[in-house]
Design an enzyme around this catalytic site. Structure first.
Site: not given
Length: 689
Positions: A34, A38, A83-84, A114, A116, A118, A137, A195, A245, A333, A427, A430, A452, A457
């Protein structure tokens, strides 16, 4: 260094920095440290500072934009960003497969699976290999121009990487399209979609920093990513260290299969998810889904399922799009997320059939960005199976379409202060006897229910709750009988006071509720915590006490404490209240169940200081309304009458001064004619106002 030397050095540095960006962010295989990376960037910045005429749009130094924007410009999408549809289990996924097979009879269908992510879906446009436009979107047809912020993401190349021809040798069908691809990447226009995400590591670091500063925390990585992309100042975005990605290329380079878009994306300099795979049939897809259900915590980003795509492009075109979702893709899902929290209490809910259901009262906990404070415990058998005690630390799961429930008890965290719970012998509402009945579902899930036996009641009478939320009482917008029934049946409420304890996460899982509508309902309920004294009295559903009697009680006593402590004789002194009504009011405030309910309600709402009605031109006049008014709801008409000193009654008598008759008046109209009471048309009534 003269200009020509500087220009050559700048070009070489840009090429080298882009090469190492690719190794680091795409291949995850850095060749230099790194610190060395830089150093190269610092040299480039220094040279561009001395020779600003050589700064180009795609220079690595241009990732952080200039001055903050005032607003985002709108960007129309040439191809809609769809959308899906979701599948929440194996059965729904197989139903989807059955539907698409009917659209392509006899075809062999392979699927590309794939993970999914978030995050936030974005589109990237490249012209002649240069990144020129990035957009969100939006509504699918029109998004927002967030180019400046997307340039801050190192995983997004500012210039497309042009693959060497030898790289195509092991790329299947891409080999035959290489000339077309190279021409398109170098001189044409390409749209890449993917995404923007915030990794779990960065999210946790960000929230720790916000906590130290005493600032509100982000609910989840997706919210954090979306909020970061929509910053008007790109310097804030760069500090959030977002990732990106690719999930598709929306330009025609001759692709035959969807998976080729992922392969080419990597060759062009983008990150793709290496774990994505082509699967030959539904069984293999389900296996892939099960694997990542178990292993998703290993992923660097939040993942809530598997996107299953018909791999062959020709079949995608044949299946087409319905509404805003493609038929050839589905979001399969994962099962619900879980969280640990404290079981603070167990309350008993009595349903409309009299069944006693224990409900877990939880320390509010965030599960997938939604606050949950209650969970079902089903019955006594379930409590015994879990070995549950009040005060226990429990694991709670929340599925997309069911009420949260307690999965297990973490007995290792017990302190000895936990208390055992026993179902009541009578109950709790009552006080009548309860009986056991066997589970008739055949599933064995619900075990033995307690019920009950009292058909009268109060918990079996829902009208009280309906009236509590109605316009004359608390006037809670959006809380009608169907929703009240759902809240009662799910064990979320027992009496009206419980409404004010509801959280968004308690309601969202109910049928017909999305998280947005759940949020709106909670806001609507919370907005009614302040109420006038007459409306409060009405909301108690005291027998024989309607709007006029409630108004009379308010006028006489001025506050609820005086009413609840009034002797029977004092109540009988109230204007227009006879012995029967006085006895009903007196008795209501002395029943233990009502006392408890009133105490709980007063802890949750505030009664506004009562201001007696000013005397106006309607002072001493009694009105009765019948039929429907076209200019205003009847409740509004009643309020206007009271504002200028008049009284409104529900029945016509000799003491009635005016009957206001709207469209299709009822029997009150006939009685007024018979008694000789003056009848006003709607127009005449409005003229008096």
């Amino acid at each position: 260094m003269d200009k020509s030397e500087a220009k050559e050095r700048i070009e070489r540095l840009k090429e080298l920095i882009n090469k190492h960006r690719y190794f680091y962010h795409v291949l995850d295989n850095p060749e230099i440290s790194d610190a060395a990376f830089d150093t190269l960037k610092n040299e480039l910045e220094e040279l561009e500072r001395k020779f600003p005429e050589f700064i180009t749009f795609d220079s690595p130094t241009q990732r952080v934009g200039g001055e903050p924007l005032e607003k985002f410009a709108k960007v129309p999408h040439k191809i809609p960003m769809l959308s899906l549809n979701d599948a929440f289990g194996e059965e729904e996924f197989l139903e989807w497969e059955e539907r698409i097979k009917k659209l392509a009879p006899g075809e062999k269908i392979d699927y590309f699976c794939e993970l999914k992510m978030d995050g936030l879906a974005v589109s990237l446009l490249y012209r002649k290999g240069i990144f020129v436009l990035g957009s969100t979107r939006g509504d699918g047809k029109t998004g927002e121009d967030v180019t400046q912020n997307l340039k801050t993401i190192n995983a997004i190349p500012l210039r497309l990487r042009i693959p060497e021809k030898k790289e195509f040798e092991k790329s299947g069908n891409l080999f035959f399209q290489k000339e077309r691809i190279l021409e398109l990447a170098a001189n044409g226009e390409m749209e890449i979609r993917g995404e923007a995400v915030m990794t779990k590591k960065v999210f946790n670091e960000l929230n720790r920093g916000l906590e130290k500063e005493g600032k509100p925390l982000f609910a989840n990585p997706r919210n954090a990513a979306a909020g970061s992309i929509r910053q008007l100042d790109s310097k804030i975005t760069v500090s959030r260290r977002l990732d990106f990605y690719v999930y598709g290329i929306f330009s025609d380079f001759g692709q035959v299969y969807h998976h080729e878009e992922h392969a080419l994306s990597k060759m062009l300099g983008f990150k793709t998810i290496e774990r994505n795979e082509v699967r030959a049939d539904s069984k293999s897809v389900i296996d892939f889904h099960k694997k990542w259900t178990k292993d998703r915590e290993r992923l660097p980003f939040e993942c809530d399922g598997v996107v299953v795509v018909v791999d062959k492009i020709d079949l995608q075109k044949k299946m087409g799009v319905i509404g805003k979702a493609p038929r050839y893709m589905i979001a399969y899902k994962f099962p619900p997320e879980e969280a640990a929290t404290i079981l603070e209490d167990i309350k008993i809910q009595v349903g409309r059939t009299g069944v006693l259901t224990p409900v877990a009262i939880l320390k509010p906990v965030d599960i997938k960005g939604v606050v949950v404070s209650r969970a079902t415990l089903h019955n006594e058998d379930e409590i015994k199976r879990l070995g549950l005690k009040i005060g226990d630390t429990v694991i709670v799961g929340r599925a997309g379409d069911v009420i949260p429930d307690v999965k297990r008890v973490l007995t290792e965290l017990r302190t000895g202060k936990e208390k055992s719970f026993h179902m009541p012998e009578k109950c709790p509402v009552c006080g009548k006897e309860i009986e056991r009945d066997a589970d008739k579902s055949g599933t064995g899930k619900n075990g033995v229910n307690l019920r009950c036996v009292n058909k009268n009641c109060p918990s079996r009478k829902r009208r009280t709750l309906y009236y509590f939320a109605s316009r004359p009482a608390f006037n809670i917008e959006g809380l009608g009988p169907k929703i009240i029934n759902a809240l009662l049946d799910s064990g979320l409420i027992q009496n009206p006071a419980d409404l004010f304890d509801l959280k968004e996460g308690d309601i969202a899982p109910l049928e017909r509720f999305a998280e947005k509508s759940a949020s709106n309902l909670v806001k609507s309920i919370q907005s009614r915590r302040k109420i006038s004294l007459p409306r409060f009295i009405i909301s108690l559903s005291i027998q024989h006490v309607g709007e006029e009697t409630a108004q009379s009680l308010a006028d006489h006593f001025k506050n609820i404490e005086k009413i609840r402590n009034a002797a029977l004789e004092e109540i009988q002194e109230v204007k227009d209240i006879g012995p029967v009504v006085a006895q009903s009011v007196f008795d209501w405030f002395r029943e233990n169940a009502n006392k408890n309910f009133l105490e709980n309600l007063l802890k949750r709402v505030e009664i506004e200081p009562y201001e007696p009605r000013e005397k106006g031109k309607f002072s001493g006049k009694k009105f009765v309304l019948t039929g429907s008014l076209s200019s205003m709801p009847r409740e509004e008409a009643k309020a206007k009458i009271r504002e200028i000193g008049g009284d409104v009654s529900e029945s016509v008598s000799k003491e009635t001064d005016f009957v206001v008759a709207g469209d299709e008046p009822g029997s009150k109209f006939d009685k007024a004619k018979k008694l000789g009471v003056k009848i006003l048309s709607e127009k005449e009534f409005l003229s008096l106002l």
